[in-house]
Structure formats: C-alpha cells, structure tokens
Design an enzyme around this catalytic site. Structure first.
Site, short mmCIF file in Angstrom:
data_model
loop_
_atom_site.label_atom_id
_atom_site.label_comp_id
_atom_site.label_asym_id
_atom_site.label_seq_id
_atom_site.Cartn_x
_atom_site.Cartn_y
_atom_site.Cartn_z
N GLY A 1 0.81 -1.21 0.00
CA GLY A 1 0.00 0.00 0.00
C GLY A 1 0.84 1.26 0.00
O GLY A 1 2.07 1.23 0.05
N GLU B 1 6.95 -10.51 3.58
CA GLU B 1 6.00 -11.39 2.93
C GLU B 1 5.91 -11.06 1.44
O GLU B 1 6.01 -11.92 0.58
CB GLU B 1 4.67 -11.15 3.61
CG GLU B 1 3.55 -12.00 3.21
CD GLU B 1 2.33 -11.60 4.02
OE1 GLU B 1 2.27 -11.94 5.21
OE2 GLU B 1 1.46 -10.92 3.47
O1 0RQ Z 1 -10.75 2.92 1.54
O2 0RQ Z 1 -9.72 3.97 -0.45
O3 0RQ Z 1 -12.16 3.39 -0.37
O4 0RQ Z 1 -11.28 5.27 1.02
O5 0RQ Z 1 -9.85 1.46 4.07
O6 0RQ Z 1 -7.17 2.27 3.72
O7 0RQ Z 1 -5.70 4.11 4.41
O8 0RQ Z 1 -5.74 3.39 1.97
O9 0RQ Z 1 -4.67 1.99 3.80
O10 0RQ Z 1 -4.40 0.49 1.75
O11 0RQ Z 1 -2.82 0.43 3.75
O12 0RQ Z 1 -5.14 -0.47 3.91
C1 0RQ Z 1 -5.62 -2.25 7.12
C2 0RQ Z 1 -7.01 -2.38 5.06
C3 0RQ Z 1 -5.21 -0.63 5.29
C4 0RQ Z 1 -4.57 -3.02 4.94
C5 0RQ Z 1 -5.62 -2.07 5.61
C6 0RQ Z 1 -10.57 2.62 4.43
C7 0RQ Z 1 -9.90 3.72 3.66
C8 0RQ Z 1 -9.59 3.04 2.33
C9 0RQ Z 1 -7.77 1.36 2.85
P1 0RQ Z 1 -10.99 3.98 0.34
P2 0RQ Z 1 -5.81 3.02 3.41
P3 0RQ Z 1 -4.18 0.59 3.21
C10 0RQ Z 1 1.29 -7.97 4.77
C11 0RQ Z 1 0.48 -7.31 5.80
C12 0RQ Z 1 -4.25 -6.41 6.73
C13 0RQ Z 1 -3.26 -7.31 6.05
C14 0RQ Z 1 -1.83 -6.93 6.32
C15 0RQ Z 1 -4.82 -4.49 5.25
C16 0RQ Z 1 -9.27 1.62 2.78
O13 0RQ Z 1 -3.31 -2.66 5.39
O14 0RQ Z 1 -5.60 -5.14 4.60
O15 0RQ Z 1 -1.52 -6.07 7.11
N1 0RQ Z 1 -4.12 -5.05 6.30
N2 0RQ Z 1 -0.92 -7.60 5.66
O16 0RQ Z 1 -10.73 4.83 3.54
C17 0RQ Z 1 -13.63 3.03 7.55
C18 0RQ Z 1 -11.89 3.30 9.06
C19 0RQ Z 1 -10.97 3.17 7.98
C20 0RQ Z 1 -11.51 2.95 6.70
C21 0RQ Z 1 -9.33 2.99 6.57
N3 0RQ Z 1 -11.46 3.52 10.31
N4 0RQ Z 1 -13.20 3.22 8.80
N5 0RQ Z 1 -12.83 2.88 6.49
N6 0RQ Z 1 -10.46 2.85 5.87
N7 0RQ Z 1 -9.63 3.20 7.86
C22 0RQ Z 1 0.71 -7.95 3.37
C23 0RQ Z 1 -0.26 -9.11 3.13
O17 0RQ Z 1 -0.77 -9.69 4.04
C24 0RQ Z 1 -0.57 -9.49 1.78
#
Ligand code: 0RQ
Length: 513
Positions: free
Chosen positions: A270, A293
């Site tokens: 990301g 990873e």
């Molecule tokens: O949605 O783009 O539609 O507005 O969630 O959030 O801030 O762009 O951040 O892409 O890094 O994703 C935890 C989902 C974060 C990801 C998570 C909405 C926000 C946006 C994405 P929009 P950002 P990211 C090794 C590590 C778990 C797996 C992991 C994830 C969308 O990092 O899937 O860590 N992690 N793996 O608007 C409502 C809130 C929100 C929210 C963010 N509080 N309420 N919506 N969003 N916060 C890699 C692998 O495992 C493969």
C-alpha cells in the site's frame, strides 16, 4: 511454449483450459496458487467460472471452496465470485466482488494467519484438499516444477491434493529458475526441528517444487502477465508517517537499541508502506535487509540503489512498471531476492530469531493500543489479517501505521474501543499517524491512552477522545483499562449520523452489497 515443459510425461497431459476446468466437479476443495496478484492461475479459474455459469443457467448448483496463498486477481477471485461459485474462501482476499458477497452473507470466509494455512491443511483441520491448480514457470526434464512469481502455499497444495492441474505460463521470466528456496523440512509436532534460517538471505531448501507426476491430471499452457495495480505516488500523509518512522528508527539506533543497518524489515503493501520505503531510500541507513512477505516497488528500488542487500519474501507485489523493470533486470536482482513458502516467510520462529521490524497498516486503533486491521464497523470484512499477525506478535519492533482519519476526515482511526481486534494491546508496540508517533513500549494502559490520543489522533477528534478518557477515568468501575461500556462505541453512531460519513459508506459498498 513446449520448451517450458521439458518432461515427456507432463507434455502428454497438455490440454485446453476448458478441458482442464471440466475435470473440477462441484463441491470440491481447490488449492490455487497466487499471492497478491502474482503467480495465480490465469485461465483455468475463468474457464471454471464459465462452467459454473452454464450449470447455474441449467438450474444446477455448482460451488467449490477456494484456498490460496493470499489475494489473487479478477481472473480468479473476481471471476468465481461473480458467478457465485465460491462456497468457502480462505485465507486472505481483497477482491471487491468477494468482499461484497462475504459481507452480504453469501460466501463463507475463514480469515487465518498466513503462516497457519499449510499446517492447518497438513493437520486435516480444513478437510481434504481435492485439487490443486498451480501456475509454474516451467517443468524440468525430470519433472521438477520451476516456481513462478509467488510461492505462497503451492508446496503444500502439490503435496496434499489428490489431483493437480498445472498452468505453465510462458510470460513468467525463465530467469526465475533458481530464485526460490522451497523448504521440505517441515513436519507436524512432535516431530518438528528448528528452521535453520539465521540470516534473512539463508537458503535452506531447493529451487523447485517436487511433484508426483501421476497426480497431474492436466497441463495448460498460458502466456499471460501477472496483474498488479499501480501504486499512487506517496501523498502528504504517507510522507509524514514515513518521516515519523524514520526519525524513530534513527532514535533507536542512537540509543543503541538497533544496529546501524537496522534489523530485517517487513512491510505490508500500500501507499504508506511504499512511502516508508521511499523514505529509506533517501535516508541514512545502509546495508539494509528484508525478511518480509511481499516485495513491493519500494523494496525493489532500495535493492536497485544498493541500500537493501537482500530480501526474502514469498511473492512479488509490484506495479506494472516495477514488474517490467524486474523482468528486464532479473539476472541482476536474482542473487539479492529469494522467494519462500509462506509458512517459512511468515514463520514465527524465524521472525522472532531475526528480530524483524514489522510495519503494517490498520483500520482503527483504540486508545489502549488494540488494533483492528480487518473489519469495518466491527461486522464487515475489508481484506483479512494476512501476515500482519504473524509478524506483529513475533517482531522485535511491531509498528502499525495509518492516516489519523478516513473517508475525507469524517471517521477517526483512533477510537475509544476497537470495534474488532486483530492485534491486541500486547502485540502493538508503536502506532504512527501523520500527526505523530506513539511508542507504547513500557507503558501501562492509562499511559498508553494519553500518548496515543496526544500523539496520533486527528485534532478534530482529539477533544472528544480526551473527554471520553477523562470521564472513563472517573466513572469506569475498573481503573486499569478505564472504559464506559455504554459509550465506548458511540463514536460509531455519531459517524453514522454524520451525513458525509454516511454517504462515504454507501459509496464504497462495504456495509452491504
Ligand atoms: O478505503 O480507499 O475506499 O477510502 O480502508 O485504507 O488508508 O488506503 O490503507 O491500503 O494500507 O489499507 C488495514 C485495510 C489498510 C490493509 C488495511 C478505508 C480507507 C480506504 C484502505 P478507500 P488506506 P491501506 C502484509 C500485511 C491487513 C493485512 C496486512 C490491510 C481503505 O493494510 O488489509 O496487514 N491489512 N498484511 O478509507 C472506515 C476506518 C478506515 C476505513 C481505513 N477507520 N473506517 N474505512 N479505511 N480506515 C501484506 C499481506 O498480508 C498481503
């Protein structure tokens, strides 16, 4: 493509995607290759989706369970979810159609730690694996398989499945041969031995998958690129988050708590993760290593500019541009990158031994440091826990990062009580937003709350969080982790009452299909 399939027995099993898909019946468990848009089968899942659609049109129910490494691509998850062909999905997905179906209650989903998947299958906890559909880059004359751009759970699928369908993808760079490290020394307890990795770059296995050729029922030739999405360039928030993390790491080096070249890095995918990598490129650290990873654009760039000496991962997760660069220069990158099975790339024992610095994203964190990485409003899945739990719990330093607010500033990512918890307060050492960094190590819950609110919350939400905490201190029956349980989630209804937030929710269709 035949120069990719040097084994005569497997050459005799070449057929079309439709013919191969016809060998997959309804009701089976299918282990597919694929990890973050790399190395997934490109044509058999779509042919199967067509078959499922035809069956549905004849009024027949046709569903399979799909197990993978992690997220895949529209040609796999998207195609099968579109025709409602997935009964059960595990362990990680990020496909919009899958997400909608899961949140609408139409598809079952099991979100497990990525390092656990293989041993769950070996142990029989998930039922029998009937069929494996695995993309490879080629087959040697004696029938060894050359892995493609991700490893994931492929070794386990090939070992455990009754039947195997191979896609041999001529698009995959032949120079991938030799880059992988497939470890065959794993066992179930009580027969386990130490995983002999002492440094991120240690090779402990062989560069091929072994396969029982008699189990292979079809070989399908393809020539299709991996589909990865471009990253947007780091925005202001990401740059600020990256800046706080770099300052923190320099401080840790100065204090003598980290070596000058840091410790092996793990970073999620990301925008923010990429910005941290960009920051490292311009920062003072040299001779960095990565035990991670996925290998994303930022890490490739660190290798290219000589700051990162080696990276161990289970998959590439590159933008189309970075992929082109990797493929053009694979020979140069090859001795610095190795891809392992995900039970090893994410192995708690190795992560703890190496002392990884883990950096992952979050959806919301509460004032005591509990982190939600997976759920929206406590009930709808976003993607899944992925490897974040494998790394966070076992890391030397576990960092979680996020913008302080989401959805155009209408939602605070720092809340009184997390609506779902993936990483408990015990696994979260540092929280970073664009506002600042909270180092939670050595702090009690009440001390953590003050630091998180003051350093990380958005100014628009800070007064409400302070007020909640002060009243909780006064009225909470227990004063160790003070909470007002009848109010802890009132932040959520308030957001829902807010027109802008409500509309943002409706737009992204996360709440309901
Ligand atoms: O949605 O783009 O539609 O507005 O969630 O959030 O801030 O762009 O951040 O892409 O890094 O994703 C935890 C989902 C974060 C990801 C998570 C909405 C926000 C946006 C994405 P929009 P950002 P990211 C090794 C590590 C778990 C797996 C992991 C994830 C969308 O990092 O899937 O860590 N992690 N793996 O608007 C409502 C809130 C929100 C929210 C963010 N509080 N309420 N919506 N969003 N916060 C890699 C692998 O495992 C493969």
């Amino acid at each position: 493509v035949n120069d990719r399939i040097l084994n005569a027995q497997l050459r005799g099993k070449i057929m079309s995607a439709d013919e191969a898909a016809a060998l997959i019946p309804s009701g089976v468990n299918v282990g597919m290759s694929g990890f973050t848009g790399a190395g997934y089968p490109k044509v058999v899942p779509a042919a199967l989706a067509k078959r499922i659609l035809d069956a549905n049109l004849r009024g027949q129910r046709f569903k399979i369970s799909v197990w993978t490494g992690a997220s895949t691509a529209p040609e796999l998850d998207g195609a099968l979810a579109m025709v409602d062909g997935i009964e059960m999905r595990l362990p990680y997905q990020s496909d919009p159609t899958c997400r909608k179906r899961i949140n609408a209650g139409e598809m079952e989903y099991i979100d497990i730690h990525l390092s656990h998947v293989a041993q769950f299958v070996w142990g029989g906890f998930l039922g029998k694996l009937d069929i494996a559909v695995v993309e490879v880059a080629g087959v040697t004359e004696d029938g060894l398989l050359i892995p493609s751009s991700s490893v994931g759970n492929n070794k386990t699928w090939l070992d455990q499945a009754d039947k195997i369908i191979l896609e041999v993808n001529a698009w995959q760079n032949p120079a991938l041969e030799g880059m992988h490290d497939i470890y065959y020394g794993t066992a179930l307890p009580p027969h386990r031995k130490p995983i002999p990795i002492l440094k991120a770059a240690d090779r402990i296995g062989i560069p091929y998958y072994r396969v029982d050729l008699d189990k292979v029922i079809a070989v399908v030739e393809t020539n299709h690129p991996d589909r990865n999405t471009p990253f947007s360039p780091p925005d202001e928030n990401s740059r600020r988050i990256a800046g706080h993390i770099l300052e923190f790491l320099q401080h840790e080096v100065k204090k003598g708590r980290l070596p000058e070249n840091l410790l092996p890095l793990q970073s999620g995918v990301g925008n923010v993760a990429n910005a941290v990598m960009a920051g490292l490129r311009d920062g003072p650290f040299e001779n960095l290593t990565a035990y991670t990873e996925v290998l994303q654009d930022g890490m490739l760039e660190l290798i290219r500019c000589g700051k990162l000496t080696c990276a161990s991962a289970t998959s590439f997760s590159l933008s189309p541009d970075a992929l082109t660069e990797l493929n053009a220069n694979l020979k140069d990158f090859k001795n610095k990158i190795l891809l392992r099975p995900q039970e090893i790339s994410n192995h708690p024992e190795v992560i703890r031994r190496l002392g990884v610095i883990a950096m992952n994203g979050l959806i919301e964190a509460d004032i005591y440091g509990n982190v939600n990485s997976t759920h929206i409003m406590g009930t709808s899945i976003m993607n899944g826990i992925g490897g974040s739990g494998d790394f966070a719990r076992n890391a030397f330093i576990s960092i979680f990062m996020t913008p302080s607010s989401a959805k155009g500033g209408t939602i605070s990512c720092i809340v009184p009580m997390a609506s779902h918890v993936d990483h408990t307060e015990h696994d979260v050492q540092v929280i970073v937003t664009e506002q600042g960094l909270a180092d939670l190590r050595g702090l009690s819950p009440k001390q953590r709350a003050r630091v998180i609110i003051e350093n990380c919350a958005h100014p628009n939400f800070k007064p409400a969080l302070r007020e909640y905490f002060e009243r909780a201190l006064r009225y909470s029956p227990g004063k160790h982790t003070p909470h007002l349980l009848d109010e802890a989630f009132t932040f959520l209804p308030n957001w829902m009452a807010n027109k802008a937030a409500r509309e943002a929710w409706r737009d992204d269709s996360l709440v309901q299909a």
